[in-house]
Design a protein around this motif. Structure first.
Motif, PDB file in Angstrom:
ATOM      1  N   ALA A  18       0.426  -3.014  -9.642  1.00  0.00           N
ATOM      2  CA  ALA A  18       0.086  -1.589  -9.532  1.00  0.00           C
ATOM      3  C   ALA A  18      -0.676  -1.313  -8.251  1.00  0.00           C
ATOM      4  CB  ALA A  18      -0.719  -1.132 -10.738  1.00  0.00           C
ATOM      5  N   MET A  19      -0.532  -0.054  -7.763  1.00  0.00           N
ATOM      6  CA  MET A  19      -1.312   0.471  -6.638  1.00  0.00           C
ATOM      7  C   MET A  19      -1.838   1.836  -7.049  1.00  0.00           C
ATOM      8  SD  MET A  19       0.770  -0.559  -3.139  1.00  0.00           S
ATOM      9  CE  MET A  19       2.405  -0.020  -3.629  1.00  0.00           C
ATOM     10  N   LYS A  21       4.434   7.788   0.655  1.00  0.00           N
ATOM     11  CA  LYS A  21       5.235   6.733   1.296  1.00  0.00           C
ATOM     12  C   LYS A  21       4.628   5.384   0.920  1.00  0.00           C
ATOM     13  CE  LYS A  21       7.092   9.206   5.319  1.00  0.00           C
ATOM     14  NZ  LYS A  21       7.254   9.192   6.795  1.00  0.00           N
ATOM     15  N   TRP A  22       5.434   4.549   0.251  1.00  0.00           N
ATOM     16  CA  TRP A  22       4.911   3.274  -0.233  1.00  0.00           C
ATOM     17  C   TRP A  22       5.642   2.087   0.386  1.00  0.00           C
ATOM     18  CZ3 TRP A  22       8.585   0.316  -2.643  1.00  0.00           C
ATOM     19  CH2 TRP A  22       9.669   0.983  -3.223  1.00  0.00           C
ATOM     20  N   GLY A  67      -3.432   4.348  -0.798  1.00  0.00           N
ATOM     21  CA  GLY A  67      -3.525   3.644  -2.067  1.00  0.00           C
ATOM     22  C   GLY A  67      -3.402   2.146  -1.866  1.00  0.00           C
ATOM     23  N   GLU A  68      -4.166   1.393  -2.667  1.00  0.00           N
ATOM     24  CA  GLU A  68      -4.184  -0.063  -2.535  1.00  0.00           C
ATOM     25  C   GLU A  68      -3.834  -0.720  -3.862  1.00  0.00           C
ATOM     26  OE1 GLU A  68      -8.084  -0.924  -1.126  1.00  0.00           O
ATOM     27  OE2 GLU A  68      -7.682  -0.195   0.909  1.00  0.00           O
ATOM     28  N   SER A 110       0.858  -1.194   0.000  1.00  0.00           N
ATOM     29  CA  SER A 110       0.000   0.000   0.000  1.00  0.00           C
ATOM     30  C   SER A 110       0.888   1.235   0.000  1.00  0.00           C
ATOM     31  CB  SER A 110      -0.932   0.021   1.223  1.00  0.00           C
ATOM     32  OG  SER A 110      -0.162   0.111   2.416  1.00  0.00           O
ATOM     33  N   PHE A 111       0.245   2.416  -0.125  1.00  0.00           N
ATOM     34  CA  PHE A 111       0.991   3.669   0.050  1.00  0.00           C
ATOM     35  C   PHE A 111       0.078   4.695   0.694  1.00  0.00           C
ATOM     36  CE2 PHE A 111      -0.788   4.227  -4.256  1.00  0.00           C
ATOM     37  CZ  PHE A 111      -1.319   5.501  -4.185  1.00  0.00           C
ATOM     38  N   ARG A 112       0.674   5.719   1.287  1.00  0.00           N
ATOM     39  CA  ARG A 112      -0.063   6.799   1.946  1.00  0.00           C
ATOM     40  C   ARG A 112       0.290   8.121   1.270  1.00  0.00           C
ATOM     41  NH1 ARG A 112       1.290   7.340   7.866  1.00  0.00           N
ATOM     42  NH2 ARG A 112       3.377   6.751   7.155  1.00  0.00           N
ATOM     43  N   LEU A 113      -0.706   8.984   1.127  1.00  0.00           N
ATOM     44  CA  LEU A 113      -0.512  10.331   0.586  1.00  0.00           C
ATOM     45  C   LEU A 113      -0.577  11.312   1.745  1.00  0.00           C
ATOM     46  CD1 LEU A 113      -0.248  12.320  -1.797  1.00  0.00           C
ATOM     47  CD2 LEU A 113      -2.744  12.326  -1.934  1.00  0.00           C
ATOM     48  N   LEU A 114       0.478  12.095   1.920  1.00  0.00           N
ATOM     49  CA  LEU A 114       0.590  13.004   3.063  1.00  0.00           C
ATOM     50  C   LEU A 114       0.779  14.434   2.585  1.00  0.00           C
ATOM     51  CD1 LEU A 114       3.106  10.873   5.188  1.00  0.00           C
ATOM     52  CD2 LEU A 114       0.617  10.938   5.442  1.00  0.00           C
TER      53      LEU A 114
END
Length: 208
Positions: free
Chosen positions: A88-89, A104-105, A81-82, A68-72
């Motif tokens: 792909a995510m 951050k992924w 994000g999943e 996953s990743f986070r958008l900050l």
């Protein structure tokens, strides 16, 4: 019958080479990581229009339970994000304003479960400032000495044109000639008796 040394060495050499190749393949499989391949927006991008979707792709198949990743934005977490496909995510439906964003992924390989982590940034610029109308009135043009011709308005079909009465000069009155009045003629008088008419009776009387 003697055995040649070369016939003994060859099988051993071939076996050693096969072992090295097998170890190399095993090491390659063990070292397989789901590393970041592409990013949209790209790392370090400066954008005039904010993105509505963030998409990351990787070099290996992903384990959806661990990737996953986070958008900050600063300390604010704007979304997660999943996994959306084998490698792909994505994170959709974003409404972003100006600012510098951090992604951050974390990726986990579906082949060996190896974990990789990383981060990237992008920036959304401030929109250009709109030009506000000035409060000061527009300068009034000074009147020039020459008269300004009034615009000529062409009549349309719906306009009723009333003709202006034209002034016609009356022709000069010429007195008609008056015929002269004839003077009254004198009443005719009887002609006077001539001398011969008077003397003739007298002579006749004397002769008688």
């Amino acid at each position: 019958m003697s055995t040649k040394p070369s016939s003994i060495v060859r099988p051993s050499l071939i076996g050693a080479l096969l072992a090295i190749v097998a170890l190399g393949l095993a090491a390659g499989t063990a070292l397989a990581h789901a590393e970041l391949d592409t990013a949209d927006p790209a790392d370090g991008a400066v954008l005039d229009t904010p993105p509505t979707t963030i998409r990351l792709t990787f070099t290996e198949r992903l384990d959806a339970s661990k990737s996953s990743f986070r958008l900050l934005l600063g300390d604010d977490n704007l979304g997660v994000g999943e996994v959306a496909g084998p490698r792909a995510m994505t994170l959709d439906g974003l409404t972003l304003g100006p600012g510098k964003y951090l992604i951050k992924w974390t990726s986990a390989s579906a082949d060996d479960g190896d974990i990789e982590r990383g981060q990237l940034t992008f920036k959304v610029e401030e929109p250009p400032a709109s030009v506000e109308p000035s409060d000061s009135p527009a300068p009034t043009p000074e009147p020039s000495g020459e008269p300004t011709p009034s615009p000529t308005v062409s009549p349309t079909e719906n306009d009723v044109i009333t003709p202006e009465p034209s002034v016609t000069e009356a022709p000069p009155v010429t007195p008609s000639p008056v015929p002269p009045t004839p003077a009254p003629s004198a009443a005719p008088t009887e002609p006077a008796a001539s001398t011969s008419d008077v003397l003739l009776p007298i002579v006749v009387g004397l002769l008688l």
